[in-house]
Motif scaffolding. Sequence first.
Motif, PDB file in Angstrom:
ATOM      1  N   LEU A  88      64.804  16.193  15.244  1.00  0.00           N
ATOM      2  CA  LEU A  88      63.885  15.320  15.991  1.00  0.00           C
ATOM      3  C   LEU A  88      62.541  16.013  16.188  1.00  0.00           C
ATOM      4  O   LEU A  88      61.480  15.392  16.058  1.00  0.00           O
ATOM      5  N   LEU A 148      60.644  15.795  13.017  1.00  0.00           N
ATOM      6  CA  LEU A 148      60.090  14.451  12.827  1.00  0.00           C
ATOM      7  C   LEU A 148      58.842  14.264  13.683  1.00  0.00           C
ATOM      8  O   LEU A 148      57.821  13.758  13.214  1.00  0.00           O
ATOM      9  N   LYS A 149      58.909  14.692  14.916  1.00  0.00           N
ATOM     10  CA  LYS A 149      57.746  14.575  15.806  1.00  0.00           C
ATOM     11  C   LYS A 149      56.564  15.357  15.232  1.00  0.00           C
ATOM     12  O   LYS A 149      55.424  14.897  15.262  1.00  0.00           O
ATOM     13  N   LYS A 194      72.038  12.236  13.254  1.00  0.00           N
ATOM     14  CA  LYS A 194      72.396  11.288  14.335  1.00  0.00           C
ATOM     15  C   LYS A 194      73.656  10.519  13.959  1.00  0.00           C
ATOM     16  O   LYS A 194      74.526  10.284  14.803  1.00  0.00           O
ATOM     17  N   PRO A 208      62.506   6.941  17.272  1.00  0.00           N
ATOM     18  CA  PRO A 208      61.805   7.707  16.230  1.00  0.00           C
ATOM     19  C   PRO A 208      61.713   6.962  14.895  1.00  0.00           C
ATOM     20  O   PRO A 208      60.678   7.070  14.206  1.00  0.00           O
ATOM     21  N   THR A 259      61.703  13.526   7.042  1.00  0.00           N
ATOM     22  CA  THR A 259      62.264  14.070   8.283  1.00  0.00           C
ATOM     23  C   THR A 259      62.968  12.970   9.079  1.00  0.00           C
ATOM     24  O   THR A 259      63.954  13.242   9.765  1.00  0.00           O
ATOM     25  N   ALA A 260      62.486  11.734   8.956  1.00  0.00           N
ATOM     26  CA  ALA A 260      63.164  10.617   9.633  1.00  0.00           C
ATOM     27  C   ALA A 260      64.578  10.454   9.067  1.00  0.00           C
ATOM     28  O   ALA A 260      65.544  10.232   9.815  1.00  0.00           O
ATOM     29  N   ASP A 278      70.700   2.154  11.668  1.00  0.00           N
ATOM     30  CA  ASP A 278      69.712   3.138  11.218  1.00  0.00           C
ATOM     31  C   ASP A 278      69.539   3.058   9.705  1.00  0.00           C
ATOM     32  O   ASP A 278      68.434   3.279   9.194  1.00  0.00           O
ATOM     33  N   TYR A 311      66.804  13.248  10.311  1.00  0.00           N
ATOM     34  CA  TYR A 311      67.200  12.983  11.699  1.00  0.00           C
ATOM     35  C   TYR A 311      68.282  11.902  11.750  1.00  0.00           C
ATOM     36  O   TYR A 311      69.276  12.037  12.465  1.00  0.00           O
ATOM     37  N   ALA A 341      70.427  18.384  15.764  1.00  0.00           N
ATOM     38  CA  ALA A 341      69.776  17.080  15.984  1.00  0.00           C
ATOM     39  C   ALA A 341      68.441  17.263  16.697  1.00  0.00           C
ATOM     40  O   ALA A 341      67.444  16.608  16.361  1.00  0.00           O
ATOM     41  N   GLN A 342      68.397  18.157  17.671  1.00  0.00           N
ATOM     42  CA  GLN A 342      67.141  18.407  18.389  1.00  0.00           C
ATOM     43  C   GLN A 342      66.085  18.966  17.452  1.00  0.00           C
ATOM     44  O   GLN A 342      64.906  18.593  17.520  1.00  0.00           O
ATOM     45  N   SER A 385      58.236   5.795  13.076  1.00  0.00           N
ATOM     46  CA  SER A 385      57.957   6.183  11.687  1.00  0.00           C
ATOM     47  C   SER A 385      57.590   4.949  10.862  1.00  0.00           C
ATOM     48  O   SER A 385      56.664   4.991  10.042  1.00  0.00           O
TER      49      SER A 385
END
Lengths: 68, 143
Positions: free
Chosen positions: B118, B121-122, B93, B33, B85-86, A44, B89, B114-115, B37
């Motif tokens: 995400l 980010l979405k 993670k 994700p 936001t990526a 990542d 996340y 984490a949710q 991005s």
Amino acid sequence: MSIDLILKLIDFLFARGFDALRWKQNRSAVKAQLEGWHASSASDDEKIAALDGVVAAIDDSSGEIKNL
Amino acid sequence: MRTKYTKVFAVLALVACAAQIEGCATYKLANGPLEVSYVLANDYHQAQLTAIEILKDPNVPPMAKGAIKKADAAGNPAIHAVADTAKQYAAIKAQIDAIKAAGGDPTTEKILEAQAALAALKAAILNAQPLIHELLTAIRGIR
């Protein structure tokens, strides 16, 4: 169909063709990058670094757009 | 009604379709994700490069150039929001992955965090997409 309309259609298609070619070339490069990530199980951190690189390029381009 | 141009347009449509399929293939590979991005940011940058070439053209009217500049002024921070936001996340993670690697179980709070990251980010991606479309519209309006 008049000649003027045909010529306008060809102009439109050429213009679209230029953009489509650039985007098609970019899609190939991006696809290669994504395939590389999948093949090498890129971390990542590596993906974020690549994203940061693109964002930096976006900022450079925004600066150029502002000054033109 | 078939004309001598029918085959030409059919071939052009086939080429355009192939380009779209390749585009779809790229998004199919972008199944995470961070990948999405990255693809989004790349798409935006490519649109900017086209916009720059248009802006350099002295024949393009000032109002049209203004539309491009306005679109980019809105699009740039939206892409930054996607990148920020990526990263958030990815950071959460990484924490969860570290916990699992150490043999532990992430707490409910960490999973909810984490949710939420995400979801943010979405939301940033969904917010950026119409602004990318605005820039493309400004470009196509000139072409």
